[in-house]
Design an enzyme around this catalytic site. Structure first.
Site, PDB file in Angstrom:
ATOM      1  CE  LYS A  45       1.772   9.537  -2.743  1.00 52.71           C
ATOM      2  NZ  LYS A  45       2.998   8.887  -2.316  1.00 52.71           N
ATOM      3  CE  LYS A 104       7.973  11.071   3.948  1.00 52.92           C
ATOM      4  NZ  LYS A 104       7.724  11.315   2.504  1.00 52.92           N
TER       5      LYS A 104
END
Lengths: 308, 308
Positions: A175, A243
């Site tokens: 991911k 982030k």
């Protein structure tokens, strides 16, 4: 199991909400946890059981899906005061759907296991629309037996599951690489489309041509089109890539690995966030670049002179 | 026209060769120009007429396709000693298939028009394999009447033509934006896949997952797979993106437009070129990044210790 699988979804943001209503739609008992009273009222109206505290929502859960924003929030809802592990039965399966650093995914799993729980590494992708339709993609690693046990829930929330082995951390790593690519491609789409606008190129035609050419990316085709259309409504916030690309930079730095393109893209997302656009759509990068050269945001007509 | 359309292709590199043999395959009389005797011998064997000098090859041409490497070479083969305009009949159609700066595309067209010729702006994409099959994509701008006149040749060399209006320069601008995206995406694929290798991710599985996810790009899917497979054979040279991203940087700079991501990608291509890899495949960026952290190129087993 004779009684139906019971799920708790912690964090009813865009993605968690979609998972929770997809579980309800599949006829599975579902508890939802959020700190926003209006969201809880909406979830109650959908037929779910709504809770403000994780500890109150997991006592009879077979599986707990964690859908908060980042690793710090995940640790708080799991291990903090009124955290889920304070009341969950031993052996409860925790599926961590938050995009966190691989090192954080592993650390969270080890703490869950130490508390007697079963941890799965299940970052998701697909956006709010697909989440609401129960059609997200799940990158999944962790014990097969646990995935088998929660199969009806996984089936309800996802269209596609990539099983990446028995080890927690593998899915988080894949991911992370996906987010590296997606984040850079989004920033590059903003740079490319805004430059095209500056050069006077017809944006719709260009988008059509490049979507069928070697310059295409999923982000250019599916998110860049919003810039072309002058649609800056929020689909995915700037701060998500602040982030996620920050995670890439930090994890890469731990290996001394140079990520110059990631860092260039991150610098644009950080600049937009610092300018107050953190919770706005990441398409706003195009507006920020346009501002720098004194032109209207791509896809939009020039604003009228406000002083007149 | 009763006699068949006669074409000249100047520059029989990977792309020009494909166009020239596709024209022959369509039964159209075709002349080929190159400076390499072996290439001319091969073209003669294919049934084409081969020439070392543009001036010798264009006297009876209806259309001249220019397939050299950059703007400087295009100017040389058109306007230099033994350049094509010295012998071409007035009204000959020149289709410039070279990726050049939009400003250069316009300047070349103006010089052709001043010499009595008709200029088309026709950058191409698709790679050597599709070129050989007569299946490239053409981004096309310039006078419609000229495109109509050379339709059998366009049909022979391409699978898809995007008509972008009557003005030379429009196609070059769209191609430039395509190259911005393609170049950044290639460098990002190298960064992402090499980092994934460093993290111990199974590259084939990761490539399959991300090709079906939001992180995908045409370059990641179609060229990144070579890195995953450890195939560093030359498909497209590093120096092509040194040129094309340099064009982006320079054209953007003329508008004061900031291109931070383009420049980060360009810096990697330039570094690889400076290290002697300019004519090697752009997948070599992955090897360069791997070298920096002391690991083998992604997709390859570690080399044996040569000292032992």
């Amino acid at each position: 199991m004779s009684k139906p699988l019971t799920s708790t979804v912690i964090g009813l943001g865009a993605m968690g909400w979609g998972a929770a209503v997809s579980l309800l739609r599949a006829g599975l008992p579902t508890r939802g946890v959020d700190i926003r009273p209006d969201v809880l009222a909406r979830f109650d109206a959908e037929g779910g059981k709504a809770f403000a505290s994780p500890a109150d929502a997991v006592a009879d859960a077979d599986v707990v899906f964690v859908y908060v924003v980042n690793a710090a929030q995940a640790e708080a809802v799991l291990f903090g005061d009124n955290g889920a592990v304070t009341t969950a039965r031993p052996g409860t399966i925790f599926a961590n759907c938050v995009t966190v650093a691989p090192s954080a995914a592993i650390a969270i799993a080890r703490r869950l296991e130490a508390a007697g729980m079963v941890a799965l590494d299940t970052p998701v992708s697909g956006g709010a629309v697909r989440a609401a339709a129960g059609e997200i993609t799940i990158m999944a690693s962790g014990p097969s037996a646990a995935f088998d046990a929660i199969a009806p829930a996984i089936e309800a929330i996802s269209a596609r599951v990539f099983r990446l082995g028995e080890e927690v951390g593998t899915a988080a790593r894949v991911k992370m690489i996906n987010q590296l690519l997606a984040g850079v491609h989004m920033a590059t789409a903003a740079e490319a489309i805004t430059l095209a606008a500056r050069l006077g190129i017809d944006l719709k035609t260009m988008h059509e041509v490049i979507s069928a050419s070697a310059g295409n990316s999923w982000m250019f085709e599916n998110r860049g089109i919003h810039i072309v259309d002058g649609d800056y409504a929020t689909h995915s916030a700037v701060d998500i890539f602040v982030k996620d690309l920050g995670i890439v930079r930090d994890e890469a730095a731990a290996f001394g690995f140079p990520t110059v393109i990631t860092e260039a893209a991150l610098s644009l997302f950080q600049e937009a966030s610092a300018a107050g656009m953190g919770r706005e759509d990441d398409a706003m990068l195009a507006k920020m670049l346009a501002d720098k050269v004194g032109m209207p945001a791509p896809g939009r007509a020039p604003e009228k002179d406000k002083a007149s």
